[in-house]
Write a protein that holds these residues in place. Structure first.
Motif: not given
Length: 443
Positions: A165-169, A186-199
């Protein structure tokens, strides 16, 4: 404005690192306002452009957010504050039903398949420049995708679904873009979205998956991507049925430029059919991990998608890890072809415990969700109090705060950690923990 915490540094990278370190150790709290750029530049004796570059880096990393004249502040849920930290440690004597792990008794043995894959590697060593995807794995994965109605597309292999998911985003979006995500999700996904600077834009979920009206609202509001769980949604157990899939396809068909990512979280552990949404938008990807059915430590997921998305993913992957070990891939092929996991038996085992817990809770007047998979989501009026009282009664559950953006409070119980005889006991404990506190007398 910053209390006693001084931001340090002369270069943009040093200033950004100073702020991020303070967020990580609690020196700067979520929501705390940062100094205006000119004020901080004067304090540090640097050019305002240096501070502007530091703040830009922090925004792109998801650490801070900027609202025009209202200034910059630490994000309410900054990337450096992982949701995994929101958990309950189970002391001795307390049963842990919070971790989301599969039942080890339902996982296959790995020694023989890895030995055979390693022996093949001894005979045919994998060297630089060879194909990143084992041909047999790609063929078996593609046959399975075809059987489930997933549109044609190349197959890629990643180190788990979150990596995919990270690589596709990253292949399609830039920091600041909005992404529609399930809430709770999924909590880890919500963390990932934030870590990528996405909203993250929250989308409500019921037993049938994401609510079409919420998805439409998010996409109409400018979300450039949406992430959807097809089956065994974490934490609610939702699974997209045929009618919901039709409704969601209609929504996405009106927004063809949106990137659609599907996580088939329940692959191999559910017996409900897949109703894929893939192919409605121009950019899409569908991911299947081996973690829940074959073991989290395999760290392998297969992905298919449109050719541009998969090509971008693999191109970037070549510049990082290069490929996922061919020994791992060949071991997974052997697991698939040997019938090491009986998906129907696994689904029945989780389903029996899940349905029994939901029924036991219903008998005590407590509604709960869990249509598929290994988790049960229980709405509660007082999340912190429920978690604490359950811990006191001998049960460690997952706080809903790990999975929520704006959804109401709840707790998650993983039934994989329960025996049949545990079900009425934990249901009674939940009833006691979520009911009104007993009246006290003060004579």
């Amino acid at each position: 404005m910053l209390g006693e915490y001084p931001i340090r540094g002369r270069r943009a990278a040093e200033i950004a690192a100073s702020v991020e370190a303070a967020v990580g150790d609690g020196g700067l709290e979520p929501g705390q306002l940062l100094p205006p750029m000119r004020e901080l530049a004067e304090r540090l004796g640097v050019n305002p452009n240096t501070v502007a570059a530091a703040y830009r880096t922090l925004r792109e990393r998801g650490v801070i957010e900027t609202s025009g004249r209202r200034g910059s502040r630490v994000r309410p849920k900054p990337a450096t504050t992982a949701r995994e930290a929101i958990r309950v440690d189970a002391p001795p004597g307390v049963r842990n039903v919070s971790q989301g792990n599969p039942d080890p008794r339902l996982l296959p043995a790995l020694a023989d398949v890895f030995a055979a894959a390693a022996a093949q590697g001894d005979k045919e060593p994998v060297l630089y420049g060879e194909d990143a995807v084992d041909a047999d794995l790609a063929r078996h994965a593609r046959v399975a995708f075809d059987a489930d109605g997933v549109p044609d597309g190349p197959v890629a292999v990643t180190s788990g679904s979150l990596d995919a998911i990270e690589r596709v985003l990253a292949a399609h979006l830039k920091p600041g873009d909005a992404v529609a995500v399930e809430d709770p999700g999924w909590g880890s996904l919500l963390d990932l979205v934030s870590a990528l600077g996405l909203r993250a834009v929250p989308v409500g979920v019921d037993d049938e998956g994401p609510l079409p009206v919420d998805v439409e609202r998010a996409l109409a509001g400018g979300a450039r991507a949406a992430i959807v769980t097809d089956r065994a949604q974490n934490p609610t157990g939702a699974a997209i049925g045929a009618a919901r899939a039709r409704a969601l396809r209609e929504v996405f068909a009106a927004h063809k430029d949106v990137l659609l990512i599907e996580d088939d979280h329940g692959h191999g552990i559910v017996d409900l059919p897949l109703h894929p949404l893939a192919g409605v938008t121009r950019g899409w990807a569908l991911v299947r991990s081996t973690a829940k059915a074959y073991g989290p430590d395999l760290r392998l997921a297969v992905l298919t998608g449109d050719r541009v998305t998969v090509d971008r993913l693999q191109g970037r992957q070549r510049l990082g890890p290069g490929w996922v070990s061919l020994i791992q891939q060949r071991a997974v092929v052997r697991l698939w072809t040997s019938g090491a996991v009986d998906a129907r038996a696994v689904a029945a085992s989780y389903g029996r415990r899940r349905d029994a817990l939901i029924a036991a809770l219903a008998e005590r007047g407590i509604p709960a969700c869990g249509r598929s998979g290994m988790n049960v989501w229980i709405p509660v009026p007082d999340e912190t109090g429920a978690v604490a009282r359950l811990l006191h009664s001998g049960w460690a559950v997952a706080p809903g705060a790990r999975f929520r953006l704006s959804a109401p409070p709840g707790v998650r119980i993983t039934v994989a950690a329960l025996a049949d005889e545990d079900v009425p006991v934990v249901a009674e404990a939940v009833a006691a923990a979520t009911g009104p506190a007993p009246a006290r007398r003060y004579d």
